[in-house]
Design an enzyme around this catalytic site. Structure first.
Site, PDB file in Angstrom:
ATOM      1  N   CYS A   1       8.668   3.987   5.288  1.00 54.79           N
ATOM      2  CA  CYS A   1       8.368   2.575   5.091  1.00 54.79           C
ATOM      3  C   CYS A   1       7.924   1.911   6.383  1.00 54.79           C
ATOM      4  CB  CYS A   1       9.648   1.833   4.661  1.00 54.79           C
ATOM      5  SG  CYS A   1      10.078   2.007   2.934  1.00 54.79           S
TER       6      CYS A   1
ATOM      7  N   CYS B   1       9.308  -3.634   5.154  1.00 51.56           N
ATOM      8  CA  CYS B   1       9.393  -3.349   3.727  1.00 51.56           C
ATOM      9  C   CYS B   1      10.400  -4.267   3.031  1.00 51.56           C
ATOM     10  CB  CYS B   1       9.810  -1.896   3.514  1.00 51.56           C
ATOM     11  SG  CYS B   1       9.813  -1.425   1.771  1.00 51.56           S
TER      12      CYS B   1
ATOM     13  N   CYS C   1       6.020   4.852   0.930  1.00 49.04           N
ATOM     14  CA  CYS C   1       6.683   3.919   0.015  1.00 49.04           C
ATOM     15  C   CYS C   1       5.653   3.224  -0.867  1.00 49.04           C
ATOM     16  CB  CYS C   1       7.438   2.881   0.847  1.00 49.04           C
ATOM     17  SG  CYS C   1       8.205   1.569  -0.092  1.00 49.04           S
TER      18      CYS C   1
HETATM   19 ZN   LIG Z   1       8.761   0.482   1.817  1.00 50.55          ZN
END
Ligand SMILES: [Zn+2]
Length: 83
Positions: free
Chosen positions: A38, A42, A69
């Site tokens: 990520c 995020c 992600c």
């Molecule tokens: Zn993420």
């Protein structure tokens, strides 16, 4: 500029908790419990510290066996980073 000269993990983990935009596109976090990586910004729930590792480039995360992600799209800006 020494782009691989990352701050220490304590600072990066705090930046992750804070969703600090200063590290966006500069540092990525892999989450061992989910197998994804990520952006620090995020919106997903934050992983435990012991599951996190930090990398300067998405390619390093992928090489380590992690997938991007689906919420923060950590590779969306790959190749368009400001120098
Ligand atoms: Zn993420």
């Amino acid at each position: 500029m020494a782009r691989l000269d990352l701050p220490d993990d304590d600072r990066l983990y705090q930046a992750l908790l804070d969703r600090d935009p200063a590290y966006d596109d500069r540092v990525f976090v892999t989450v061992a419990s989910t197998g994804i990586f990520c952006r620090l910004t995020c919106p997903a729930r934050k992983p435990k510290r012991e599951n996190c590792a930090f990398y300067a480039r998405p390619a390093e995360c992928i090489a380590a066996g992690f997938r991007p992600c689906k919420r923060c799209h950590p590779i969306a800006n790959e190749g368009r980073q400001t120098k």
